[in-house]
Scaffold this motif. Structure first.
Motif, PDB file in Angstrom:
ATOM      1  N   ALA A  39       0.831  -1.205   0.000  1.00  0.00           N
ATOM      2  CA  ALA A  39       0.000   0.000   0.000  1.00  0.00           C
ATOM      3  C   ALA A  39       0.864   1.254   0.000  1.00  0.00           C
ATOM      4  N   LEU A  40       1.986   1.198   0.689  1.00  0.00           N
ATOM      5  CA  LEU A  40       2.898   2.343   0.745  1.00  0.00           C
ATOM      6  C   LEU A  40       3.554   2.604  -0.605  1.00  0.00           C
ATOM      7  N   SER A  41       3.944   1.539  -1.291  1.00  0.00           N
ATOM      8  CA  SER A  41       4.567   1.736  -2.612  1.00  0.00           C
ATOM      9  C   SER A  41       3.538   2.241  -3.617  1.00  0.00           C
ATOM     10  N   ALA A  42       2.294   1.758  -3.545  1.00  0.00           N
ATOM     11  CA  ALA A  42       1.242   2.262  -4.435  1.00  0.00           C
ATOM     12  C   ALA A  42       0.947   3.725  -4.140  1.00  0.00           C
ATOM     13  N   LEU A  43       0.974   4.092  -2.864  1.00  0.00           N
ATOM     14  CA  LEU A  43       0.757   5.489  -2.475  1.00  0.00           C
ATOM     15  C   LEU A  43       1.884   6.371  -3.007  1.00  0.00           C
ATOM     16  N   SER A  44       3.105   5.877  -2.908  1.00  0.00           N
ATOM     17  CA  SER A  44       4.253   6.634  -3.389  1.00  0.00           C
ATOM     18  C   SER A  44       4.185   6.829  -4.902  1.00  0.00           C
ATOM     19  N   LEU A  45       3.815   5.783  -5.630  1.00  0.00           N
ATOM     20  CA  LEU A  45       3.694   5.887  -7.091  1.00  0.00           C
ATOM     21  C   LEU A  45       2.621   6.896  -7.492  1.00  0.00           C
ATOM     22  N   THR A  46       1.481   6.805  -6.864  1.00  0.00           N
ATOM     23  CA  THR A  46       0.382   7.711  -7.199  1.00  0.00           C
ATOM     24  C   THR A  46       0.724   9.137  -6.798  1.00  0.00           C
ATOM     25  N   GLY A  47       1.426   9.301  -5.693  1.00  0.00           N
ATOM     26  CA  GLY A  47       1.802  10.636  -5.243  1.00  0.00           C
ATOM     27  C   GLY A  47       2.788  11.325  -6.166  1.00  0.00           C
TER      28      GLY A  47
END
Length: 143
Positions: free
Chosen positions: A100-108
């Motif tokens: 979830a953190l890596s997906a958040l980082s990508l989207t951010g």
């Protein structure tokens, strides 16, 4: 009481020929039909004649309008909120939340389109700030 079976008081319909349905629909002669004969009356849609007509079909003028920028900004904000929610659920479940953190980082890291609406920009600023806080917390924790 005696039941004798189906009987009709209406006169019988016209007799049908073999190969013809009662509604007048027919597939033609099955012995002489070929695949090219069946397709002879069908033609495909004509294609666009130039790039300009294709662009007109897509509604693209080469420049993104304010409505499209607003839609893109809202979609990005919604994706960020979904990623934050997934991170929260991972933490509540006792998981590390690395995915979830890596997906958040990508989207951010996606480019944020600037909407002309000041209220929408203020909300998106707050969402971006929350994303930055979560990413900083994860960096400090060493995830």
């Amino acid at each position: 009481m005696k039941i004798t079976g189906p009987q009709s008081n209406t006169p019988a319909g016209r007799p049908t020929r073999t190969g013809q349905a009662s509604g007048g629909f027919s597939l033609g002669s099955t012995a002489g039909a070929t695949s090219t004969g069946a397709k002879a009356g069908v033609s495909g849609p004509a294609g666009p004649t130039s790039v300009a007509s294709l662009m007109a079909l897509q509604g693209v003028d080469g420049i993104e309008g304010p409505q499209e920028r607003r839609r893109r900004a809202i979609r990005r904000g919604s994706r960020l909120l979904d990623r934050l929610e997934a991170l929260k659920l991972a933490h509540l479940a006792g998981q590390g939340g690395a995915e979830a953190l890596s997906a958040l980082s990508l989207t951010g890291r996606e480019e944020r389109p600037d909407a002309e609406d000041a209220g929408l920009n203020a909300v998106l600023d707050q969402v971006d700030l929350r994303v930055a806080v979560e990413l900083a917390k994860a960096a400090v924790a060493g995830r």
